[in-house]
Write a protein that holds these residues in place. Structure first.
Motif, short mmCIF file in Angstrom:
data_model
loop_
_atom_site.label_atom_id
_atom_site.label_comp_id
_atom_site.label_asym_id
_atom_site.label_seq_id
_atom_site.Cartn_x
_atom_site.Cartn_y
_atom_site.Cartn_z
N ALA A 367 -104.18 4.37 60.76
CA ALA A 367 -103.13 3.74 59.94
C ALA A 367 -101.86 3.66 60.50
O ALA A 367 -101.86 4.14 61.75
CB ALA A 367 -102.83 4.82 58.60
N ALA A 368 -100.92 2.77 60.06
CA ALA A 368 -99.51 2.82 60.77
C ALA A 368 -98.84 4.03 61.04
O ALA A 368 -99.01 4.94 59.95
CB ALA A 368 -98.66 1.78 60.23
N SER A 369 -98.23 4.45 62.10
CA SER A 369 -97.65 5.88 62.22
C SER A 369 -96.26 5.89 61.33
O SER A 369 -95.67 6.81 61.02
CB SER A 369 -97.44 6.12 63.33
OG SER A 369 -97.03 5.29 64.46
N TYR A 370 -95.51 4.62 61.80
CA TYR A 370 -93.91 4.79 61.21
C TYR A 370 -93.22 5.68 62.06
O TYR A 370 -93.84 6.35 62.93
CB TYR A 370 -94.01 4.71 59.74
CG TYR A 370 -94.77 3.66 58.86
CD1 TYR A 370 -94.65 2.34 59.04
CD2 TYR A 370 -96.07 3.94 58.26
CE1 TYR A 370 -95.42 1.25 58.38
CE2 TYR A 370 -96.83 3.04 57.75
CZ TYR A 370 -96.30 1.72 57.78
OH TYR A 370 -97.18 0.96 57.08
N GLY A 371 -92.11 6.00 61.26
CA GLY A 371 -91.37 7.03 61.82
C GLY A 371 -91.47 8.40 60.80
O GLY A 371 -90.50 9.18 60.61
N PHE A 372 -92.49 8.40 59.98
CA PHE A 372 -92.47 9.16 58.85
C PHE A 372 -92.83 10.66 59.50
O PHE A 372 -93.08 11.01 60.61
CB PHE A 372 -93.41 8.96 57.77
CG PHE A 372 -93.19 7.58 57.13
CD1 PHE A 372 -92.02 7.42 56.67
CD2 PHE A 372 -94.41 6.78 56.80
CE1 PHE A 372 -91.75 6.14 55.92
CE2 PHE A 372 -93.92 5.52 56.37
CZ PHE A 372 -92.65 5.27 55.87
N VAL A 449 -100.90 -4.73 53.96
CA VAL A 449 -101.64 -4.08 54.86
C VAL A 449 -101.94 -2.50 54.40
O VAL A 449 -103.10 -2.05 54.90
CB VAL A 449 -100.75 -3.87 56.33
CG1 VAL A 449 -101.24 -3.13 57.27
CG2 VAL A 449 -100.67 -5.40 56.90
N LEU A 450 -101.10 -2.02 53.54
CA LEU A 450 -101.31 -0.81 53.09
C LEU A 450 -102.56 -0.72 52.36
O LEU A 450 -103.42 0.13 52.16
CB LEU A 450 -100.03 -0.27 52.45
CG LEU A 450 -100.05 1.16 52.04
CD1 LEU A 450 -100.51 2.26 52.82
CD2 LEU A 450 -98.73 1.63 51.17
N GLU A 451 -102.53 -1.61 51.32
CA GLU A 451 -103.60 -1.68 50.41
C GLU A 451 -105.16 -1.82 51.04
O GLU A 451 -105.85 -1.16 50.72
CB GLU A 451 -103.37 -3.01 49.69
CG GLU A 451 -102.25 -2.84 48.64
CD GLU A 451 -102.32 -4.30 47.78
OE1 GLU A 451 -102.96 -5.32 48.14
OE2 GLU A 451 -101.28 -4.36 47.03
N VAL A 454 -105.69 1.68 52.57
CA VAL A 454 -106.35 2.58 51.47
C VAL A 454 -107.81 2.05 51.18
O VAL A 454 -108.70 3.05 51.01
CB VAL A 454 -105.59 2.55 50.28
CG1 VAL A 454 -106.01 3.38 49.02
CG2 VAL A 454 -104.33 3.12 50.57
N GLU A 455 -108.11 0.87 50.95
CA GLU A 455 -109.53 0.46 50.87
C GLU A 455 -110.48 0.86 51.86
O GLU A 455 -111.45 1.24 51.57
CB GLU A 455 -109.53 -1.10 50.58
CG GLU A 455 -110.70 -1.59 50.24
CD GLU A 455 -110.82 -2.99 49.92
OE1 GLU A 455 -111.85 -3.90 49.95
OE2 GLU A 455 -109.62 -3.71 50.00
N SER A 456 -110.13 0.62 53.19
CA SER A 456 -111.14 1.11 54.09
C SER A 456 -110.95 2.57 54.62
O SER A 456 -111.88 3.11 55.28
CB SER A 456 -110.48 0.44 55.66
OG SER A 456 -109.13 1.09 56.00
#
Length: 601
Positions: A367-372, A449-451, A454-456
Motif C-alpha cells: 500500500a502507499a505509505s504516505y506520511g501517516f 488506487v485505494l479501492e 482494498v480489493e487486492s
C-alpha cells in the motif's frame, strides 16, 4: 594462454553453484577466449571449503585465497563449439535504457555496424517512470513560465556526496551534473520524433530536513497527459500503454533499427574475448544449445543491468538489503544475474571499492505509505514518518517481525491532498507518481488506487480500530492506545515522541479506518564495475581495460554506502541516459567530453 586451457581448477561444487542463473547451465563448457587472472585459477577446493558461509551459501567475506566463486572463470569454450564468427564496430550487451542510448550514440558518431545483444526473448527491457536531468529544456520552459525555480545544482551534488558519506568517485557525480541536461535534451528530441512528450514531476519530497529536487522527468504519449496524470492503474490505464520507460524504450528500439543498428534477442554473452593483457575484442555469445558465435568488435559496451538475482553476490555485497527486502521487482523478472559483472572480472576488470553496495529499495507493491501514522507488528508507533521511502523500508526491517502498516481514516487522503498542494509533503509512496509541475494532487485518482488496494488486500478497511487490529493481527489495545497518543500529539501541535512536523500530522478519528501493508521492494542494486569519466572499465590498478566500456546499473562508483540517493529522484535512469550516451560516443571513437556541451555550475 591457449583457448582451451582450464582456468577453473579449484571450482568447488559450492563455487560452481554460486555462478548463478543462466551462467550455471553453461559453466561446464564456457570459458574465456583469452586469459583469466592466474590467481583465480590457483584457488583449491580445500581453500574454498574453508571459507565461512552464511545459511544461504554465500561467503561471509573474502575466502582463503581472496576470491569469491563468481570471480573464478570457468573453462574456455571449445573451439569446435563456436560455429560462426562475425565483425562489428561496437557490440552493446543489454537492450535496456542505457544500452539503447549507448547504441544510438555510437551510430550517430559514425559506427558502421552496431550490434545489440540481449539474453531475453524480444520484450521491453525496461521498467520505471522517472529520469533525472539538470537544466533541461523542460525545466527551462517551466522556469520561463514562472512555474519553477531551478535548484542550485552545485548544492545538489554536495548533498548527494554527503548522503554517500563520500564513498563515491566524485568526478562522476560532477560529470553527471555537467552533462545530464544536454543528454536528456538529446533523448527528448529522439523521443519527440516517435510521438512522445515529457513533463517534470512535482511529487518530489519538500520537507525541510529531507528535501528532494525538481529534476525528475516523465515521458508519455502525446495527447495522453490526462491519462498519465490520472494513473488509475486498476482500470488499465497506466505505465504499460501510456507513459514511463515502457513507452520510451520501444521508441528507442525503433530508432536503433532506423539508424542501421541491429538488436538480437535471446542472445546471451557467455565470455568476453581478451588475449592476455590486450584489449577486449568482442564476446562469445550463445546462439543455440551448446553452440556459440564469436562477435569481434572494436569496442564492447556493458549495459546489462545489476546482479540482485544472483543470491551469492547479492548477500555478499549488500547483506542488510537482503535482510530488509520483502521482495524483488525487475523487468524482465530475475534476469539480473550479474552475468557481465562476472565476465568482466574474468577478463581482468575490477568491482568498485566501496562496500556495501547501494540499493534502490522502495515501499512499492504494497500500500502507499504516505506520511501517516506507522505502526509495527505490535500495533505500536516506531518512527518519525516524515522521511523518504527508502528510510521507511529499512527502519521497518529493524522491527522484530519486519512488519509495518500505515494507519489513517476516512479523511486521510484529503489530508494528503492538502499537504501536497501546500508543498509540505511528497516523495515516492507519498506524493503521486505522475503529478506534473503546475498541477494538483489528483484526489479522485488516488481514491481509485485505494479501492484497488482494498480489493487486492494490500490495504485493510474496517469500521472500528478493534476490527482493524484483528484484520492486521496486532493487539487491539496497543493499536487503540497508539492512535489515542497520536491524536493527542496532533492536538498538542508538537510530536514530542518522534519529532515529526506537526503540519503533516492528521488525527485518526472517523471511520472507516485503513491499514496499508508496507512492502519493501528491491528494484535495483547499484554497485558495479570500476569506471572512469570516459565510461571505460578499470582493472584492479585503476587502469582502463582497453576496448571495454560500461553504463547503467552495471557501472560502479556512482553511489555510496547504504541507499540510493533519493535527493535526486530518477538518478538511476538519468545516469543510463547520460553515461549511456557518453559510452556510445567514446566507444565509436569520438570524444564525448568535447562533443557534449557542459552546464556551467
Amino acid at each position: 594462454m591457449k583457448q582451451n586451457e582450464q582456468v577453473n581448477k579449484g571450482l568447488s561444487r559450492r563455487s560452481f553453484l554460486g555462478l548463478g542463473g543462466a551462467a550455471l547451465a553453461g559453466a561446464a563448457v564456457a570459458g574465456m577466449a583469452g586469459c583469466a587472472p592466474q590467481s583465480k585459477a590457483d584457488v583449491t577446493a580445500s581453500d574454498k571449503a574453508a571459507a565461512p558461509e552464511t545459511k544461504n551459501g554465500a561467503t561471509a567475506g573474502p575466502d582463503a585465497a581472496g576470491t569469491h566463486s563468481w570471480e573464478i572463470a570457468p573453462e574456455a569454450i571449445p573451439a569446435d563449439k563456436i560455429k560462426d564468427t562475425e565483425e562489428c564496430d561496437v557490440l552493446v550487451i543489454g537492450a535496456g535504457l542505457g544500452g539503447c542510448c549507448a547504441s544510438i550514440a555510437a551510430l550517430e558518431e559514425g559506427a558502421g555496424k552496431v550490434i545489440v545483444v540481449d539474453k531475453n526473448p524480444e520484450t521491453v527491457v525496461a521498467r520505471g517512470v522517472h529520469i533525472a536531468g539538470f537544466h533541461t529544456k523542460v525545466q527551462q520552459d517551466l522556469t520561463g513560465k514562472g512555474l519553477l525555480t531551478e535548484p542550485d545544482y552545485g548544492h545538489v551534488v554536495r548533498r548527494w556526496i554527503n548522503w554517500a558519506q563520500g564513498r563515491v568517485k566524485e568526478p562522476l557525480l560532477w560529470e553527471f551534473a555537467h552533462k545530464s541536461g544536454t543528454c536528456f535534451d538529446w533523448l527528448y528530441d529522439l523521443a519527440a520524433k516517435k510521438g512522445l512528450e515529457a513533463m517534470l514531476w512535482d511529487g518530489y519530497y519538500k520537507g525541510p530536513d529531507y528535501t528532494e529536487y525538481p529534476v525528475t522527468h516523465i515521458f508519455y504519449k502525446a495527447g495522453k497527459l490526462e491519462e498519465t496524470v490520472n494513473f488509475t492503474f486498476y482500470q488499465g490505464s497506466g505505465v504499460g500503454d501510456v507513459y514511463g520507460n515502457a513507452v520510451l524504450v520501444p521508441a528507442l528500439y525503433e530508432t536503433i533499427k532506423e539508424n542501421g543498428g541491429e538488436i538480437r534477442w535471446s542472445t546471451k554473452s557467455e565470455r568476453l574475448v581478451r588475449e592476455g593483457d590486450g584489449p577486449v575484442t568482442g564476446a562469445i555469445v550463445s546462439t543455440g544449445k551448446n553452440e556459440y558465435t564469436q562477435i569481434n568488435a572494436k569496442s564492447v559496451i556493458i549495459a546489462s543491468g545489476d546482479y540482485a538475482a544472483d543470491d551469492e553476490m547479492f548477500h555478499y555485497y549488500s547483506p542488510m538489503t537482503a535482510y530488509a527486502m520483502d521482495g524483488r521487482f525487475y523487468n524482465p523478472p530475475d534476469c539480473d544475474t550479474g552475468d557481465m559483472h562476472k565476465q568482466a572480472l574474468w577478463a581482468g576488470a575490477a568491482m568498485q571499492k566501496s562496500e556495501p553496495h547501494s540499493a534502490v529499495m522502495h515501499l512499492d507493491f504494497g500500500a502507499a505509505s504516505y506520511g501517516f501514522l506507522h505502526v509495527n507488528w505490535e500495533g505500536k508507533r516506531f518512527k518519525n514518518e516524515d522521511v523518504n521511502t527508502q528510510s521507511k523500508s529499512v527502519t521497518k526491517a529493524l522491527q522484530t517481525n519486519k512488519e509495518a502498516w500505515s494507519i489513517y481514516d476516512s479523511k486521510g487522503l484529503e489530508q494528503v491532498k492538502q499537504q501536497i498542494d501546500a508543498g509540505l509533503g511528497g516523495g515516492l509512496q507519498w506524493g503521486q507518481l505522475t503529478q506534473p509541475v503546475g498541477g494538483e494532487y489528483n484526489l479522485e485518482a488516488q481514491k481509485i488506487v485505494l479501492e484497488g488496494e482494498v480489493e487486492s488486500g494490500q490495504t485493510l478497511k474496517a469500521d472500528s480500530l478493534e476490527e482493524l487490529a484483528r484484520a492486521m493481527g496486532v493487539p487491539a489495545e496497543n493499536l487503540k492506545a497508539t492512535v489515542d497518543r497520536y491524536n493527542e500529539l496532533c492536538d498538542l501541535g508538537k510530536d514530542v515522541d518522534f519529532g515529526k512536523r506537526p503540519e503533516v500530522m492528521g488525527k485518526v478519528l472517523e471511520p472507516p479506518f485503513y491499514a496499508g501493508k508496507l512492502v519493501a521492494s528491491l528494484l535495483t542494486m547499484c554497485g558495479g564495475l570500476r569506471q572512469d569519466l570516459e565510461c571505460r572499465v578499470l582493472d584492479a590498478e585503476d587502469k582502463p581495460v582497453e576496448g571495454l566500456y560500461v553504463c547503467g546499473s552495471a557501472a560502479g562508483e556512482f553511489f555510496g554506502a547504504g541507499d540510493y540517493p533519493t535527493y535526486v529522484p530518477g538518478i538511476g535512469h538519468g545516469r543510463c541516459v547520460t553515461f549511456g550516451r557518453i559510452a556510445g560516443i567514446n566507444a565509436a571513437g569520438g570524444d564525448a567530453a568535447k562533443e557534449i556541451p557542459s552546464l556551467e555550475i
